[in-house]
Design an enzyme around this catalytic site. Structure first.
Site, mmCIF file in Angstrom:
data_model
loop_
_atom_site.group_PDB
_atom_site.id
_atom_site.type_symbol
_atom_site.label_atom_id
_atom_site.label_comp_id
_atom_site.label_asym_id
_atom_site.label_seq_id
_atom_site.Cartn_x
_atom_site.Cartn_y
_atom_site.Cartn_z
ATOM 1 N N LYS A 252 0.872 -1.181 0.000
ATOM 2 C CA LYS A 252 0.000 0.000 0.000
ATOM 3 C C LYS A 252 0.907 1.228 0.000
ATOM 4 O O LYS A 252 1.468 1.605 1.023
ATOM 5 C CB LYS A 252 -0.913 0.015 1.222
ATOM 6 C CG LYS A 252 -1.846 1.201 1.232
ATOM 7 C CD LYS A 252 -2.790 1.146 2.407
ATOM 8 C CE LYS A 252 -3.884 2.188 2.318
ATOM 9 N NZ LYS A 252 -3.455 3.488 1.846
ATOM 10 N N ARG A 257 -3.646 8.370 -5.950
ATOM 11 C CA ARG A 257 -4.321 7.384 -6.783
ATOM 12 C C ARG A 257 -4.603 7.997 -8.144
ATOM 13 O O ARG A 257 -5.124 9.110 -8.229
ATOM 14 C CB ARG A 257 -5.633 6.977 -6.124
ATOM 15 C CG ARG A 257 -6.341 5.865 -6.856
ATOM 16 C CD ARG A 257 -7.500 5.366 -6.021
ATOM 17 N NE ARG A 257 -8.093 4.190 -6.606
ATOM 18 C CZ ARG A 257 -8.839 3.324 -5.930
ATOM 19 N NH1 ARG A 257 -9.071 3.507 -4.652
ATOM 20 N NH2 ARG A 257 -9.362 2.283 -6.525
ATOM 21 N N PHE A 340 -2.082 -1.224 -10.001
ATOM 22 C CA PHE A 340 -2.680 -2.309 -9.218
ATOM 23 C C PHE A 340 -3.976 -2.843 -9.808
ATOM 24 O O PHE A 340 -4.535 -3.803 -9.306
ATOM 25 C CB PHE A 340 -2.856 -1.932 -7.743
ATOM 26 C CG PHE A 340 -3.667 -0.685 -7.464
ATOM 27 C CD1 PHE A 340 -5.048 -0.689 -7.590
ATOM 28 C CD2 PHE A 340 -3.031 0.478 -7.048
ATOM 29 C CE1 PHE A 340 -5.785 0.456 -7.320
ATOM 30 C CE2 PHE A 340 -3.771 1.633 -6.774
ATOM 31 C CZ PHE A 340 -5.150 1.617 -6.910
ATOM 32 N N LYS A 423 -7.717 -2.533 3.948
ATOM 33 C CA LYS A 423 -6.442 -1.856 4.184
ATOM 34 C C LYS A 423 -5.967 -2.163 5.591
ATOM 35 O O LYS A 423 -6.734 -2.063 6.546
ATOM 36 C CB LYS A 423 -6.563 -0.355 3.918
ATOM 37 C CG LYS A 423 -7.761 0.324 4.496
ATOM 38 C CD LYS A 423 -7.908 1.743 3.922
ATOM 39 C CE LYS A 423 -9.117 2.445 4.478
ATOM 40 N NZ LYS A 423 -9.479 3.677 3.805
HETATM 41 P P1 ATP Z 1 -10.031 5.801 0.818
HETATM 42 O O1 ATP Z 1 -9.373 5.978 -0.490
HETATM 43 O O2 ATP Z 1 -10.148 4.371 1.223
HETATM 44 O O3 ATP Z 1 -11.248 6.595 1.013
HETATM 45 P P2 ATP Z 1 -7.873 7.234 1.811
HETATM 46 O O4 ATP Z 1 -7.758 8.054 0.623
HETATM 47 O O5 ATP Z 1 -7.739 7.865 3.139
HETATM 48 O O6 ATP Z 1 -9.165 6.411 1.903
HETATM 49 P P3 ATP Z 1 -6.438 4.992 2.444
HETATM 50 O O7 ATP Z 1 -7.317 4.794 3.624
HETATM 51 O O8 ATP Z 1 -5.030 5.255 2.764
HETATM 52 O O9 ATP Z 1 -6.848 6.141 1.558
HETATM 53 O O10 ATP Z 1 -6.556 3.699 1.464
HETATM 54 C C1 ATP Z 1 -6.967 3.587 0.146
HETATM 55 C C2 ATP Z 1 -6.005 4.198 -0.856
HETATM 56 O O11 ATP Z 1 -4.750 3.529 -0.880
HETATM 57 C C3 ATP Z 1 -6.441 4.066 -2.303
HETATM 58 O O12 ATP Z 1 -7.406 5.009 -2.640
HETATM 59 C C4 ATP Z 1 -5.140 4.231 -3.081
HETATM 60 O O13 ATP Z 1 -4.892 5.591 -3.309
HETATM 61 C C5 ATP Z 1 -4.089 3.751 -2.114
HETATM 62 N N1 ATP Z 1 -3.392 2.510 -2.526
HETATM 63 C C6 ATP Z 1 -2.060 2.299 -2.367
HETATM 64 N N2 ATP Z 1 -1.705 1.086 -2.780
HETATM 65 C C7 ATP Z 1 -2.824 0.470 -3.220
HETATM 66 C C8 ATP Z 1 -3.095 -0.833 -3.750
HETATM 67 N N3 ATP Z 1 -2.154 -1.745 -3.882
HETATM 68 N N4 ATP Z 1 -4.376 -1.107 -4.100
HETATM 69 C C9 ATP Z 1 -5.361 -0.192 -3.949
HETATM 70 N N5 ATP Z 1 -5.161 1.041 -3.434
HETATM 71 C C10 ATP Z 1 -3.910 1.381 -3.064
#
Ligand code: ATP
Length: 601
Positions: A252, A257, A340, A423
């Site tokens: 992660k 993104r 990914f 996550k």
């Molecule tokens: P969310 O996108 O879940 O609303 P957030 O923006 O706070 O919350 P995180 O909680 O950190 O993000 O977790 C999701 C994000 O992690 C994804 O939107 C993406 O940007 C990122 N990410 C990093 N690596 C990956 C992966 N291998 N697969 C999917 N997402 C990933």
């Protein structure tokens, strides 16, 4: 369609503080809108001309608007400036100026929605040398024929100050009620919206061809798809339990993104909130041209240290968000794109294909590219929790936030947050220490060093069941002087005269905002509160959930829309976890007595 009917609805919407009334006005408006312009009306009520992903803006300087008002009203720019200073809103200033103007009816063209839209469209499309003068003439031509109220909204729109706060979900609800007679059909519209990100097209198809036509909207190149999201888990064991003992584990990465759309000879990049960001990463866009097929891919773009090949923190990417000096930024802050997922390949949607098969296809696509800027995210398959823990340790050592755990047979569900993706971050393994992304909905004026600025901000979580924002805390710590200045300036654009119709709280504030800006906070605990309304009456009658010792982390989540903020359900789940962690019998459920009106938060 008469532009005035739109203006009358705007006036009603601005005056209401009820979400139900807001939807009601929208239903009436949509029902009376001719089907052939319903897409345009849908964009206009959200203060847009096109869907966000088109990235089309009016691009009008305030100075020009002042001149346009002056030209049409026959008054001096200085006088208009004086009124503007008094009202604080250019639309309201126009209303005041134009009230005293006699209406010219003799040669005026009728003010229709079609005319206003097409003039706005011309304004937006006029670029380059001399464009501001042309824009001025176009805006003046509208003002000349407008009533004072019409003029007010024309200027609000042009300046991006139409603060109606009508979110996508409110429009979807209203469309379902207006055209199918029942909110229950919203999910069909939502699915179509999730794969097209274009409310106007959904509305028009519904109005002209019905619900079945809407349900056949398919993934298309250059129309971004709403991203699939992940639920949080606290341990590797929990993740494995939920996936049936076998799962994919991926790094992660902590970057941005990006959804990549690559056609025959066009490449576009879209952000998490589906805005076009191709210009931030021209190096990545260029590298993508080496892919032969037409594809839609998803990945995380991360800043990297070229010498050590280490990933760098998310903040480094901020240097890439600029209009000028992109070339230099590209050199100084190199990035790598880590894919990914694959959602579309050579004319076919892949969202119905299992994760396992999508990953195989993705590997094939990326393997064929010989470019150091593009790579495949690291992945392994785990059947035991210690394998996940080991992979997670390696990920963290390599600069990741943690791991993503994915259910092997799962399909890609656009816009959904489910346990198909989980996550697992380092922090979750400790007590309540995860960050929350909350929306600023109000403020108290500051004292002392913060006099004349805001002392505390009122934050709300998103209630996706009712499309409302419910307050969960006030925050006054974690802000530097620079932040305080910055928030004061930024929030000024979103001030509304009363609590917004989509905001629910028991708190009294000095000032209210349209829900727009999302910030990240941490807190030590979740408590019960009689003044906050998040999950009110769920745990105890008369009480909602609130944060204890909240602190701004310094991160403004401008990659998130207000509807992407932490949800009430997530906070409720965290509260329940917290109770479990302390043990039910000894649970120290604290009643947060609202501290005395502490203006410093
Ligand atoms: P969310 O996108 O879940 O609303 P957030 O923006 O706070 O919350 P995180 O909680 O950190 O993000 O977790 C999701 C994000 O992690 C994804 O939107 C993406 O940007 C990122 N990410 C990093 N690596 C990956 C992966 N291998 N697969 C999917 N997402 C990933």
């Amino acid at each position: 369609m008469d532009f005035n009917s739109l203006v009358e609805t705007f006036e009603l919407m601005e005056q209401t503080s009820s979400r139900i009334a807001l939807t009601g006005y929208l239903v009436t408006l949509l029902k009376s809108t001719p089907a052939n312009i319903i897409d345009k009306v849908t964009y206009l009520i959200q203060g847009k001309l096109y869907p966000d992903y088109e990235g089309i803006e009016m691009g009008v300087a305030e100075k020009m608007v002042l001149r346009a008002i002056a030209t049409s009203s026959g008054k001096d720019v200085s006088e208009i400036e004086r009124i503007y200073q008094k009202t604080g809103d250019l639309g309201e200033a126009t209303l005041e100026v134009m009230k005293s103007k006699s209406q010219s009816t003799l040669f005026s063209e009728p003010m229709t929605v079609e005319r206003v839209y097409s003039t706005f469209d011309k304004v937006a499309r006029t670029i380059g040398v001399g464009s501001q003068e042309i824009k001025l003439r176009l805006i003046s031509s509208l003002l000349n024929d407008a009533t004072a109220a019409e003029g007010c909204y024309i200027i609000k729109f042009v300046m991006g100050q139409l603060r109606l706060g009508i979110a996508d979900y409110t429009v979807l609800d209203a469309l379902a009620i207006a055209f199918t007679g029942d909110k229950i059909n919203r999910h069909v519209l939502e699915n179509a919206y999730n794969v097209s990100s274009d409310l106007g097209t959904v509305a028009r198809l519904l109005a002209t061809s019905g619900l079945e036509a809407v349900s056949s909207i398919k993934i298309t190149l250059f129309k971004p798809i709403r991203p699939m999201l992940a639920e949080r888990v606290r341990t590797a064991e929990e993740a494995l339990e939920r996936t049936g003992s076998r799962a994919a584990v991926e790094y992660k990465l902590d970057g941005e993104r990006v959804q990549v759309h690559k056609g025959k000879d066009r490449v576009e990049l879209f952000s998490r909130r589906l805005e076009k960001i191709t210009s931030h990463y021209p190096d990545v866009a260029n590298a993508l041209k080496t892919i032969k097929s037409e594809v839609i891919l998803e990945g995380e773009v991360v800043a990297i240290n070229i010498e050590t090949e280490e990933y760098l923190p998310f903040q480094e990417l901020m240097h890439r968000r600029r209009k000028y000096g992109v070339e230099e930024a590209m050199e100084s802050y190199p990035v790598v794109m880590n894919f990914f997922d694959v959602l579309y390949f050579d004319g076919k949607s892949k969202t119905e294909v299992s994760y396992m098969d999508r990953r195989k296809l993705l590997k094939k696509i990326v393997d064929r590219i010989q470019n150091s800027k593009l790579s495949l995210i690291k992945q392994t398959i785990a059947t035991e929790s210690y394998e996940i823990d080991r992979f997670m340790a390696a990920a963290i050592e390599n600069g990741c936030e943690g791991v993503m755990i994915k259910h092997l047979p799962s399909t890609y569900r656009a816009g959904a947050r489910e346990y198909a993706w989980m996550k697992l971050k380092r922090e979750y393994t400790s007590d309540f220490a995860d960050t929350l992304d909350l929306v600023i909905v109000g403020a108290l004026y500051g004292r002392g060093r913060r006099a004349g600025k805001y002392g505390a901000l009122l934050l709300a979580a998103y209630d996706h069941n009712t499309d409302m924002f419910r307050s969960v805390t006030k925050v006054g710590t974690g802000f530097t002087d620079v932040h305080i200045e910055q928030f004061y300036k930024e929030l000024e654009k979103h001030i509304v005269s009363q609590r917004h119709a989509r905001v629910d709280t028991g708190m009294e504030m000095d000032i209210w905002f349209e829900p727009k800006i999302v910030i990240e906070v941490i807190a030590s605990e979740i408590t019960l509160s009689p003044s906050h309304t998040a999950a009110k009456n769920t745990i105890r009658p008369g009480y909602g959930l609130a944060l204890r010792f909240p602190k701004f982390t310094g991160k403004i989540r401008d990659d998130k829309k207000p509807e992407d903020a932490t949800t009430i359900d997530e906070i409720l789940a965290a509260y329940k976890r917290q109770l479990k962690a302390v043990g039910h019998s000894g649970a120290k459920v604290q009643i947060e007595e609202e501290e005395e009106h502490d203006k410093e938060g």
